[in-house]
Structures are given as structure tokens and as C-alpha cells.
Design an enzyme around this catalytic site. Sequence first.
Site, PDB file in Angstrom:
ATOM      1  N   GLU A   1      35.733  43.495  30.269  1.00  0.00           N
ATOM      2  CA  GLU A   1      34.288  43.211  30.396  1.00  0.00           C
ATOM      3  C   GLU A   1      33.819  43.988  31.621  1.00  0.00           C
ATOM      4  O   GLU A   1      34.147  43.623  32.749  1.00  0.00           O
ATOM      5  CB  GLU A   1      34.061  41.708  30.628  1.00  0.00           C
ATOM      6  CG  GLU A   1      34.463  40.831  29.459  1.00  0.00           C
ATOM      7  CD  GLU A   1      33.466  40.871  28.317  1.00  0.00           C
ATOM      8  OE1 GLU A   1      32.298  41.217  28.542  1.00  0.00           O
ATOM      9  OE2 GLU A   1      33.881  40.574  27.185  1.00  0.00           O
ATOM     10  N   LEU A   2      33.050  45.063  31.391  1.00  0.00           N
ATOM     11  CA  LEU A   2      32.811  46.014  32.488  1.00  0.00           C
ATOM     12  C   LEU A   2      31.328  46.148  32.844  1.00  0.00           C
ATOM     13  O   LEU A   2      30.523  45.290  32.498  1.00  0.00           O
ATOM     14  CB  LEU A   2      33.427  47.360  32.097  1.00  0.00           C
ATOM     15  CG  LEU A   2      34.904  47.285  31.657  1.00  0.00           C
ATOM     16  CD1 LEU A   2      35.416  48.635  31.213  1.00  0.00           C
ATOM     17  CD2 LEU A   2      35.793  46.703  32.748  1.00  0.00           C
TER      18      LEU A   2
ATOM     19  N   GLU B   1      25.735  52.448  37.954  1.00  0.00           N
ATOM     20  CA  GLU B   1      25.460  51.029  38.223  1.00  0.00           C
ATOM     21  C   GLU B   1      25.306  50.830  39.735  1.00  0.00           C
ATOM     22  O   GLU B   1      26.236  51.103  40.486  1.00  0.00           O
ATOM     23  CB  GLU B   1      26.616  50.168  37.687  1.00  0.00           C
ATOM     24  CG  GLU B   1      26.306  48.694  37.721  1.00  0.00           C
ATOM     25  CD  GLU B   1      27.482  47.839  37.258  1.00  0.00           C
ATOM     26  OE1 GLU B   1      28.620  48.089  37.701  1.00  0.00           O
ATOM     27  OE2 GLU B   1      27.254  46.909  36.461  1.00  0.00           O
TER      28      GLU B   1
ATOM     29  N   TRP C   1      33.572  39.052  41.673  1.00  0.00           N
ATOM     30  CA  TRP C   1      32.947  38.103  42.592  1.00  0.00           C
ATOM     31  C   TRP C   1      31.539  37.709  42.189  1.00  0.00           C
ATOM     32  O   TRP C   1      30.981  36.765  42.733  1.00  0.00           O
ATOM     33  CB  TRP C   1      32.915  38.681  44.017  1.00  0.00           C
ATOM     34  CG  TRP C   1      32.395  40.091  44.089  1.00  0.00           C
ATOM     35  CD1 TRP C   1      33.151  41.230  44.157  1.00  0.00           C
ATOM     36  CD2 TRP C   1      31.021  40.538  44.067  1.00  0.00           C
ATOM     37  NE1 TRP C   1      32.348  42.344  44.170  1.00  0.00           N
ATOM     38  CE2 TRP C   1      31.034  41.941  44.118  1.00  0.00           C
ATOM     39  CE3 TRP C   1      29.789  39.883  44.015  1.00  0.00           C
ATOM     40  CZ2 TRP C   1      29.874  42.712  44.117  1.00  0.00           C
ATOM     41  CZ3 TRP C   1      28.623  40.637  44.005  1.00  0.00           C
ATOM     42  CH2 TRP C   1      28.675  42.039  44.051  1.00  0.00           C
ATOM     43  N   ASN C   2      30.905  38.423  41.258  1.00  0.00           N
ATOM     44  CA  ASN C   2      29.446  38.216  41.123  1.00  0.00           C
ATOM     45  C   ASN C   2      29.065  36.888  40.476  1.00  0.00           C
ATOM     46  O   ASN C   2      28.030  36.324  40.784  1.00  0.00           O
ATOM     47  CB  ASN C   2      28.778  39.409  40.427  1.00  0.00           C
ATOM     48  CG  ASN C   2      29.224  39.588  38.997  1.00  0.00           C
ATOM     49  OD1 ASN C   2      30.385  39.360  38.672  1.00  0.00           O
ATOM     50  ND2 ASN C   2      28.320  39.992  38.149  1.00  0.00           N
TER      51      ASN C   2
ATOM     52  N   GLY D   1      35.172  43.222  35.508  1.00  0.00           N
ATOM     53  CA  GLY D   1      34.888  43.905  36.771  1.00  0.00           C
ATOM     54  C   GLY D   1      34.249  45.247  36.487  1.00  0.00           C
ATOM     55  O   GLY D   1      33.664  45.465  35.416  1.00  0.00           O
ATOM     56  N   SER D   2      34.387  46.155  37.432  1.00  0.00           N
ATOM     57  CA  SER D   2      33.746  47.465  37.300  1.00  0.00           C
ATOM     58  C   SER D   2      34.462  48.301  36.246  1.00  0.00           C
ATOM     59  O   SER D   2      35.641  48.081  35.940  1.00  0.00           O
ATOM     60  CB  SER D   2      33.796  48.181  38.649  1.00  0.00           C
ATOM     61  OG  SER D   2      35.157  48.387  39.007  1.00  0.00           O
TER      62      SER D   2
ATOM     63  N   CYS E   1      25.959  41.914  35.698  1.00  0.00           N
ATOM     64  CA  CYS E   1      26.395  43.047  34.865  1.00  0.00           C
ATOM     65  C   CYS E   1      25.343  43.428  33.840  1.00  0.00           C
ATOM     66  O   CYS E   1      25.156  44.589  33.525  1.00  0.00           O
ATOM     67  CB  CYS E   1      27.708  42.705  34.182  1.00  0.00           C
ATOM     68  SG  CYS E   1      27.629  41.180  33.230  1.00  0.00           S
TER      69      CYS E   1
HETATM   70  P1  NAP Z   1      35.959  45.316  40.664  1.00  0.00           P
HETATM   71  O1  NAP Z   1      35.962  45.924  41.998  1.00  0.00           O
HETATM   72  O2  NAP Z   1      36.349  46.161  39.508  1.00  0.00           O
HETATM   73  O3  NAP Z   1      36.978  44.067  40.766  1.00  0.00           O
HETATM   74  C1  NAP Z   1      37.116  43.112  39.735  1.00  0.00           C
HETATM   75  C2  NAP Z   1      38.457  42.439  39.881  1.00  0.00           C
HETATM   76  O4  NAP Z   1      39.481  43.377  39.585  1.00  0.00           O
HETATM   77  C3  NAP Z   1      38.767  41.942  41.289  1.00  0.00           C
HETATM   78  O5  NAP Z   1      39.586  40.803  41.219  1.00  0.00           O
HETATM   79  C4  NAP Z   1      39.523  43.119  41.895  1.00  0.00           C
HETATM   80  O6  NAP Z   1      40.346  42.739  42.966  1.00  0.00           O
HETATM   81  C5  NAP Z   1      40.333  43.574  40.691  1.00  0.00           C
HETATM   82  N1  NAP Z   1      40.654  45.005  40.657  1.00  0.00           N
HETATM   83  C6  NAP Z   1      39.803  46.030  40.874  1.00  0.00           C
HETATM   84  N2  NAP Z   1      40.443  47.203  40.732  1.00  0.00           N
HETATM   85  C7  NAP Z   1      41.719  46.903  40.405  1.00  0.00           C
HETATM   86  C8  NAP Z   1      42.878  47.707  40.158  1.00  0.00           C
HETATM   87  N3  NAP Z   1      42.831  49.037  40.182  1.00  0.00           N
HETATM   88  N4  NAP Z   1      44.044  47.063  39.865  1.00  0.00           N
HETATM   89  C9  NAP Z   1      44.080  45.721  39.810  1.00  0.00           C
HETATM   90  N5  NAP Z   1      43.033  44.915  40.052  1.00  0.00           N
HETATM   91  C10 NAP Z   1      41.853  45.500  40.341  1.00  0.00           C
HETATM   92  O7  NAP Z   1      34.565  44.648  40.321  1.00  0.00           O
HETATM   93  P2  NAP Z   1      33.710  43.718  41.259  1.00  0.00           P
HETATM   94  O8  NAP Z   1      33.036  44.570  42.279  1.00  0.00           O
HETATM   95  O9  NAP Z   1      34.514  42.567  41.711  1.00  0.00           O
HETATM   96  O10 NAP Z   1      32.619  43.141  40.240  1.00  0.00           O
HETATM   97  C11 NAP Z   1      31.435  43.802  39.912  1.00  0.00           C
HETATM   98  C12 NAP Z   1      31.592  44.559  38.604  1.00  0.00           C
HETATM   99  O11 NAP Z   1      31.946  43.667  37.556  1.00  0.00           O
HETATM  100  C13 NAP Z   1      30.302  45.222  38.164  1.00  0.00           C
HETATM  101  O12 NAP Z   1      30.597  46.513  37.698  1.00  0.00           O
HETATM  102  C14 NAP Z   1      29.828  44.335  37.023  1.00  0.00           C
HETATM  103  O13 NAP Z   1      29.003  44.986  36.098  1.00  0.00           O
HETATM  104  C15 NAP Z   1      31.129  43.907  36.431  1.00  0.00           C
HETATM  105  N6  NAP Z   1      30.985  42.665  35.647  1.00  0.00           N
HETATM  106  C16 NAP Z   1      31.020  42.745  34.279  1.00  0.00           C
HETATM  107  C17 NAP Z   1      30.835  41.608  33.523  1.00  0.00           C
HETATM  108  C18 NAP Z   1      30.846  41.647  32.022  1.00  0.00           C
HETATM  109  O14 NAP Z   1      30.913  40.591  31.401  1.00  0.00           O
HETATM  110  N7  NAP Z   1      30.781  42.815  31.399  1.00  0.00           N
HETATM  111  C19 NAP Z   1      30.640  40.378  34.158  1.00  0.00           C
HETATM  112  C20 NAP Z   1      30.627  40.333  35.548  1.00  0.00           C
HETATM  113  C21 NAP Z   1      30.804  41.495  36.286  1.00  0.00           C
HETATM  114  P3  NAP Z   1      39.791  42.683  44.478  1.00  0.00           P
HETATM  115  O15 NAP Z   1      38.766  41.608  44.510  1.00  0.00           O
HETATM  116  O16 NAP Z   1      40.998  42.330  45.265  1.00  0.00           O
HETATM  117  O17 NAP Z   1      39.232  44.036  44.768  1.00  0.00           O
END
Ligand code: NAP
Length: 480
Positions: free
Chosen positions: A244-245, A380, A145-146, A222-223, A278
Site C-alpha cells: 500500500e504505497l 508526493e 507513521w501517518n 509506506g512510501s 496517502c
Molecule cells: P516509509 O518511509 O516508506 O516507511 C514505512 C515503513 O516501512 C516504516 O515502518 C519504515 O521504517 C519501513 N521501511 C521503509 N523503508 C524500508 C526498507 N527499505 N526496508 C524495510 N523497512 C522499511 O513511509 P512513511 O514515511 O512511514 O509513510 C508515508 C508514506 O506511506 C507515504 O508515501 C504515504 O502515501 C504512504 N501510505 C500509503 C498508504 C496506502 O494505503 N496506500 C497508507 C498510508 C501511508 P522506519 O519507520 O524505521 O523508517
Amino acid sequence: MFYKELYINGEWVKSNLDEIIEIENPATRDIIGSVPKGNEVDVELAVKSAALAFDQWKGTPMESRILYMEIALNYLKAKKELLVNMEVAELGAPLKWAERAHVVGPIIRFENYIKLVKNYKFSKKLTHATIVKEPVGVVGCITPWNYPLGQIMQKVIPAILTGNTVVLKPSQIAPLSAMVLAEAFHYAKLPKGVFNLVTGRAGEVGNALAKHKLVNMISFTGSTAGGREVAKLALDSIKKVALELGGKSPLIILEGADLELAVKAGLSSCYDNTGQTCAALTRMIVPKKYLGQIETLIIDNSRNYIVGNPNDANTHIGPLASLKQYSKVRSYIQLGLDEGAKLIVGELPKSENELGNEGYYVKPTVFTNVNNQMRIAREEIFGPVICLITYETIDEAIEIANDTDYGLSGAVFGPDILANKVALAIRTGSIAVNDGKRDIDAPFGGYKQSGIGREGGLQGIEEFLEIKSIFNEVNPIINI
Ligand code: NAP
């Protein structure tokens, strides 16, 4: 902003259970939209339609693919104002920032992928072989979402341009701009099944996509915890996995650095997007003897960041994106105090009970007296929270910077030659020297637990390609 249908096989269709996810404005806590709560049945339909569309899309000439994408791009440009308002409303992003980072930035990325792919060579002749780069197949894209639209563009555009078909599952917190992207593809008359959108929750839509046998690749942003889970599911059927975490990126200030430039860069990296970036430089690693001077600069410059209503053009910092994120950030600020760190900017935010109906605002927060073993320095936080850590020798600064599970980004400020030397010693996928600006053609991604693979630039295109060696003497004309 109330969307009732998913986008599957070139049509807007109802989810089979017809349930919804409500979207909350984190500044006002009003419900400002909704999307269908998709499920495994919807994923099944979407994946099958993507699989069916693959052969034809793979065989579609690059010029035609680009044409579809250019029409979609122009559609998005025409919807700029709507998209900006969406990100102010669903994310709480301040107006100017929403325009620059959440709409104009992704549009520029989109344009750049078209430019890059036009010049990309999909085959290369060796003496006795031809190396051919081909699309992977059906790509499941899972996004956070970020930076909702930006993270979607980073994967969906290069995947489609290189001949893959896509099923996208955006974040349940900020899924609205994904709907506009689907509209753009529909408007462009992209062939049925090339792009499919299933909104819903991680445990249903995300898991079903990661597990599906007809999905050849999962591209996840995501995370680290989410990426680990998704990768485990995907590897059951040996899919290609790109991750990408998260990060806990260092900013190292060397002796002789322009302190004001360094501090300003560090604050903007951690305060913009309310710290929900991130690559935010959340560990500021500074020479012990400059600590007092740097603390003063931090306190003075933090005053310039106005926290408040994201619709106000003067606001720099809006609310955090959700109650879950607010509670997480608050608990880390409490943890920092419990661990013995000292607040020089900010305060402990209100508890959930005290908050009542207020938005999820957290002030810029800076801890000093932090050591790199504290949890606030290792985990984080994903809010506008900075940890100040001191060092005495350059080797110690490098050791602290690298002493982390993450390896996403970083920055070094100091005399040019030394700063570049230190940059080489830091184990991260990218690093800025003396406020060097990002190059759109440079790839982005993480070392260690910050990810696998790269997005952006030519490397971001290659993520979506398989490599085939054809042992031949005559180079056939290969049309990818
Ligand atoms: P998140 O909770 O890991 O969720 C990311 C996406 O994955 C969402 O669509 C989520 O669905 C889905 N998801 C999460 N766990 C899953 C699982 N076990 N099985 C299937 N799908 C799953 O992360 P977030 O809170 O949305 O985003 C913030 C994180 O993203 C931070 O850690 C940030 O550092 C990281 N990020 C990294 C980058 C990069 O380029 N390295 C860029 C942007 C963000 P739901 O929405 O339905 O929970």
C-alpha cells in the site's frame, strides 16, 4: 509512554542490546516517550515464535479466534483516551481529528473485520473439487507513521482473524499505539507467538523481517521507495507481497459541478492530518474558464483552517510529524516557486535554522500556474500542499489525471452521469464522485506505483489467504 520492552512469544521482553528510540512531540519538540530499538536478533526470536505458533492458531476454530479479538477490541475501547493523547503527542494530530481518524476510525475497522469474517466462506465445492482458502503463514507487517494505529489494524486484524501469525514492525516515528495493541492482545490471552511486536528502524528490523525465510508474506504500507526496497528483499525468498504505497491523486472539477462542494472536499482532503494522507487529492484539475472563481473559493475557504497547537480543540492543522517531513515539504514549496508556480495560499516555511525550537508547522499552501510536468505535480509532497492545474477539454482532464506514476485515489465533481463516466476512465484503486463517502466494506489500494493488493472489505481479508484446490468428489467438512 516510555516502553522498555518488545512483545515476543506472548511475553514482554528486553531487546538484546537494550537500546532505545526516543519519540518526539512535533509541536513542542519534547521527548514524550521511547520504545526499544530492536534488531535482527529480536526479529529472529519473533519470527521463530510466530512460525511455531502457526499450526495451532491455524487449527483454532474461527469462533475462538473471534473471541480473543473481541476481548482485545474492548481493551482498546477502554484505552480510547490514552490513544487519543498518544496521537496528539507523537504525531501532532489535532485533538478532534486524533479521536475521529486515529482512534475511533481504527476501532470501527477492527469491528468491521470481525463482522466480515463471520460471514466469510472459506471453502467452495465445485463438481469435482473443493476450493479451500487457508492462511498464508507468518506475516511480516511493516507500517508507516501517518495513521499509525489505523494502518496497523488494516493488516494485523484480518491476518490474525484468518489464522495467520504476525510480526509487526511499526514506524520508528509513531510506534506508541502499537504498544497498546500488544497490551490488548496480552490482556486477551492470545496464544503465545500469534502476535509479536518488534519496534526499531527500517534498516535493521524492517530489512530482517523482509528477508527472513520463515516469513511467508510481507504486508507493507509506506512510501513507494520503501515498498520497492522491501519487495525486492521479500522476493528473494518468493514471499507473497502486499504493498500500500504513495499517491498523487487528482480531483477533477467538471463544468456544471458544485464548485464550492468540490473545493471544500479538496481542501479537507489535503489539509486534514496536515496533508499527510496517502489518498489526499493533491492535484486539483479545473476548467480554465473557472480558474478565477475556483482560486477565490480556495483562498476564502482556506482561511477557515486554523493552524496551531494540536491540544487546542479549535485547531484543524497541527505540525508535520517530524523535522524530516518538515524539511521535505519546505523543499517542495521552494521547488514550486523555482519551477514558476504561483502561491495563492501559504508561504515558504522557515528554514531549519530560522525555526529554532518551534514546532514543525506549515501553513495550508496552494500553488496555481502549475503544469502536470512540474515535479510538484508529479512527486508526493505529503504536506498540506495543493497544485491547481487547468484543462480545456474533458479528454485533456482525464489525460492529466492519468499522467502520473501513481494510481491510488481520486475524485470527480460534475453532472452525475458525466462524472461517473470520467470516474471510470481514471486509473486509480478508488475514486469518489460528487463527494461520495467511503464505504467501510469497499477495498482500498492502488493501481500502478501506488501498490499491489487491497486492504479493507472482503478483498482485504482475502489478501491473507492462500487458495488450495482439492480434487475430490465428496466435500469434506472443512474447519478453517
Ligand atoms: P516509509 O518511509 O516508506 O516507511 C514505512 C515503513 O516501512 C516504516 O515502518 C519504515 O521504517 C519501513 N521501511 C521503509 N523503508 C524500508 C526498507 N527499505 N526496508 C524495510 N523497512 C522499511 O513511509 P512513511 O514515511 O512511514 O509513510 C508515508 C508514506 O506511506 C507515504 O508515501 C504515504 O502515501 C504512504 N501510505 C500509503 C498508504 C496506502 O494505503 N496506500 C497508507 C498510508 C501511508 P522506519 O519507520 O524505521 O523508517
